[in-house]
Design an enzyme around this catalytic site. Structure first.
Site, PDB file in Angstrom:
ATOM      1  N   LYS A   1      -2.902   5.954   1.059  1.00 39.15           N
ATOM      2  CA  LYS A   1      -2.798   6.477   2.422  1.00 39.15           C
ATOM      3  C   LYS A   1      -1.966   7.756   2.445  1.00 39.15           C
ATOM      4  O   LYS A   1      -0.876   7.815   3.021  1.00 39.15           O
ATOM      5  CB  LYS A   1      -2.234   5.407   3.360  1.00 39.15           C
ATOM      6  CG  LYS A   1      -2.766   5.545   4.776  1.00 39.15           C
ATOM      7  CD  LYS A   1      -2.618   4.257   5.540  1.00 39.15           C
ATOM      8  CE  LYS A   1      -2.756   4.402   7.028  1.00 39.15           C
ATOM      9  NZ  LYS A   1      -4.008   4.990   7.492  1.00 39.15           N
TER      10      LYS A   1
ATOM     11  N   ARG B   1       0.830  -1.207   0.000  1.00 39.37           N
ATOM     12  CA  ARG B   1       0.000   0.000   0.000  1.00 39.37           C
ATOM     13  C   ARG B   1       0.861   1.253   0.000  1.00 39.37           C
ATOM     14  O   ARG B   1       0.550   2.236  -0.677  1.00 39.37           O
ATOM     15  CB  ARG B   1      -0.953  -0.026   1.198  1.00 39.37           C
ATOM     16  CG  ARG B   1      -2.102   0.935   1.059  1.00 39.37           C
ATOM     17  CD  ARG B   1      -3.188   0.667   2.068  1.00 39.37           C
ATOM     18  NE  ARG B   1      -2.702   0.752   3.430  1.00 39.37           N
ATOM     19  CZ  ARG B   1      -3.407   0.396   4.498  1.00 39.37           C
ATOM     20  NH1 ARG B   1      -4.624  -0.067   4.365  1.00 39.37           N
ATOM     21  NH2 ARG B   1      -2.897   0.509   5.707  1.00 39.37           N
TER      22      ARG B   1
HETATM   23  N1  PLP Z   1      -9.670   3.690   6.319  1.00 37.98           N
HETATM   24  C1  PLP Z   1      -8.919   4.733   6.683  1.00 37.98           C
HETATM   25  C2  PLP Z   1      -9.289   6.083   6.201  1.00 37.98           C
HETATM   26  C3  PLP Z   1      -7.810   4.520   7.508  1.00 37.98           C
HETATM   27  O1  PLP Z   1      -7.033   5.545   7.883  1.00 37.98           O
HETATM   28  C4  PLP Z   1      -7.505   3.225   7.942  1.00 37.98           C
HETATM   29  C5  PLP Z   1      -6.331   2.974   8.777  1.00 37.98           C
HETATM   30  O2  PLP Z   1      -5.310   2.589   8.332  1.00 37.98           O
HETATM   31  C6  PLP Z   1      -8.325   2.175   7.531  1.00 37.98           C
HETATM   32  C7  PLP Z   1      -9.410   2.441   6.721  1.00 37.98           C
HETATM   33  C8  PLP Z   1      -8.039   0.771   7.946  1.00 37.98           C
HETATM   34  O3  PLP Z   1      -6.995   0.219   7.213  1.00 37.98           O
HETATM   35  P1  PLP Z   1      -6.077  -0.929   7.844  1.00 37.98           P
HETATM   36  O4  PLP Z   1      -6.987  -2.023   8.234  1.00 37.98           O
HETATM   37  O5  PLP Z   1      -5.166  -1.331   6.739  1.00 37.98           O
HETATM   38  O6  PLP Z   1      -5.374  -0.324   8.993  1.00 37.98           O
HETATM   39  C1  COI Z   2      -4.601   3.087  11.356  1.00 34.90           C
HETATM   40  O1  COI Z   2      -5.580   2.453  11.712  1.00 34.90           O
HETATM   41  O2  COI Z   2      -3.467   2.572  11.346  1.00 34.90           O
HETATM   42  C2  COI Z   2      -4.680   4.466  10.897  1.00 34.90           C
HETATM   43  O3  COI Z   2      -3.789   4.890  10.229  1.00 34.90           O
HETATM   44  C3  COI Z   2      -5.796   5.317  11.280  1.00 34.90           C
HETATM   45  C4  COI Z   2      -5.288   6.610  11.870  1.00 34.90           C
HETATM   46  C5  COI Z   2      -6.158   7.734  11.482  1.00 34.90           C
HETATM   47  C6  COI Z   2      -5.113   6.478  13.346  1.00 34.90           C
END
Ligand code: PLP
Ligand code: COI
Length: 345
Positions: free
Chosen positions: A188, A85
């Site tokens: 991200k 990612r």
């Molecule tokens: N959506 C957003 C906007 C996020 O910042 C996050 C955090 O990383 C997620 C979803 C969840 O992604 P992940 O499960 O890869 O942490």
């Molecule tokens: C995460 O879940 O790792 C994120 O990056 C979300 C963040 C806004 C705390």
């Protein structure tokens, strides 16, 4: 130092806050090449005032967690997907890709060097890992930076939502959009987040924990929460999750969908979900992400009313409870990792 010797911290009372740890990993990109990287104790970044990361948000980050297993091993969860990612985000933001070996080496070194800060097994806390990639150096015009810093900082954390543990949260549909259909919502980029601070404040004024975004084109389909994806268990016993090119492809969500299908034998679907047309079919709802883990959503505010799910929106539903337990068991090494998702540091 014996890695089992831990810092004298009240792990159970940790929230999702920054705690200064001993080391962070730093590598720099100059003239087309990455340095090998090294650990430093300095948490202050020394960067030029003209850095594109500061002016034009040429910056991105990742979020991961390390957990201590019962036998003392420190486990990462699917770090290869965080690398992928960050690679996709870097390409989208015209930044040099951090090579996979450097990414994984930086993460592992930062965790190993801070082993005393990795919360012990059973504490309910974990070590949050934040890889950062930022454009640095003097660069006034709008063009990619000439130099970059890759940094991995870590901090022990507790539950993301203040209510803590597996308590039920509330979301409020935002009047603002998070991401445009062909924008940067699926990567991200740090720039995706500050616009959400105001939306979150508005959601909190309504008594919700966080904002829930609908698709920007139609304001109909569920996208995601400010910091987590959404999963929904329907009355027809199917686990559904929004399909959209504008949401972050959550690693937690992809893992939960797999666990639901393979461990629980549930039907799963990734498809557009029309909030108003389908809400009556929602039995259980949850937000999921690295920080949020799986947080059951009891109520959603929209069209001037609260809409409740399982147990009048006050209780954790049985399916979300099972999914949470299974996910936590895999992540902490309690359950045999038949998926090959955990990586020992
Ligand atoms: N959506 C957003 C906007 C996020 O910042 C996050 C955090 O990383 C997620 C979803 C969840 O992604 P992940 O499960 O890869 O942490
Ligand atoms: C995460 O879940 O790792 C994120 O990056 C979300 C963040 C806004 C705390």
């Amino acid at each position: 130092m014996n890695a089992q010797e831990k810092k004298p911290i009240d792990w159970k009372s940790l929230g999702f806050e920054y705690t200064r740890t001993d080391y962070r990993f730093v590598a720099r990109w100059r003239k087309g090449e990455w340095s090998v990287g090294e650990l430093t104790t300095d948490e202050i970044m020394h960067i030029h005032e003209g850095s594109p990361a500061l002016h034009y948000a040429q910056q991105c980050f990742e979020g991961m967690k390390a957990q201590t297993a019962e036998d003392g091993r420190i486990l990462l969860f699917r770090p290869g997907l965080n690398f992928e990612r960050m690679r996709n985000t870097a390409e989208r933001l015209s930044m040099p890709v951090v090579p996979e070996e450097l990414f994984l080496c930086g993460v592992k070194e930062a965790v190993r060097a801070n082993a005393a800060w990795v919360p012990p097994y059973g504490s309910g806390a974990s070590l949050y890992i934040r890889p950062l990639l930022i454009g640095i150096g003097e660069n006034m015009g709008l063009r990619p930076a000439k130099e970059y810093e890759f940094r991995v900082m870590v901090s022990p954390v507790g539950p993301y939502y203040k209510s803590g543990g597996l308590s039920v949260i509330k979301l409020a549909v935002s009047d603002f959009d998070r991401a445009a259909p062909h924008g940067t919502g699926d990567v991200k980029a740090g720039a995706n987040y500050p616009g959400g601070l105001y939306a979150t404040r508005k959601a909190r004024e309504m008594g919700a924990n966080e904002a829930l975004y609908l698709d920007a084109a139609h304001r109909r389909y569920i996208e995601e929460a400010g910091s987590a994806n959404i999963i929904i268990y329907t009355n027809s016993n199917t686990l559904i999750t929004p399909k959209s090119a504008a949401i972050l492809p959550s690693i937690t969500r992809r893992s939960i969908m797999d666990i639901a299908a393979k461990d629980l034998g549930l039907a799963t679907e990734e498809r557009p979900i029309d909030l108003r047309a389908e809400i009556d079919t929602f039995a259980e709802v949850a937000a999921c992400g690295t920080a949020a883990v799986l947080s059951p959503v009891g109520k959603i505010w929209f069209d001037d009313a609260w809409h409740s799910f399982y147990g009048n929106g006050e209780k954790v539903g049985p399916v979300m409870q099972q999914l949470y337990d299974l996910l936590r068991q895999v992540q902490s090494g309690e359950k045999a990792d038949t998926y090959g998702w955990t990586v020992e540091v």
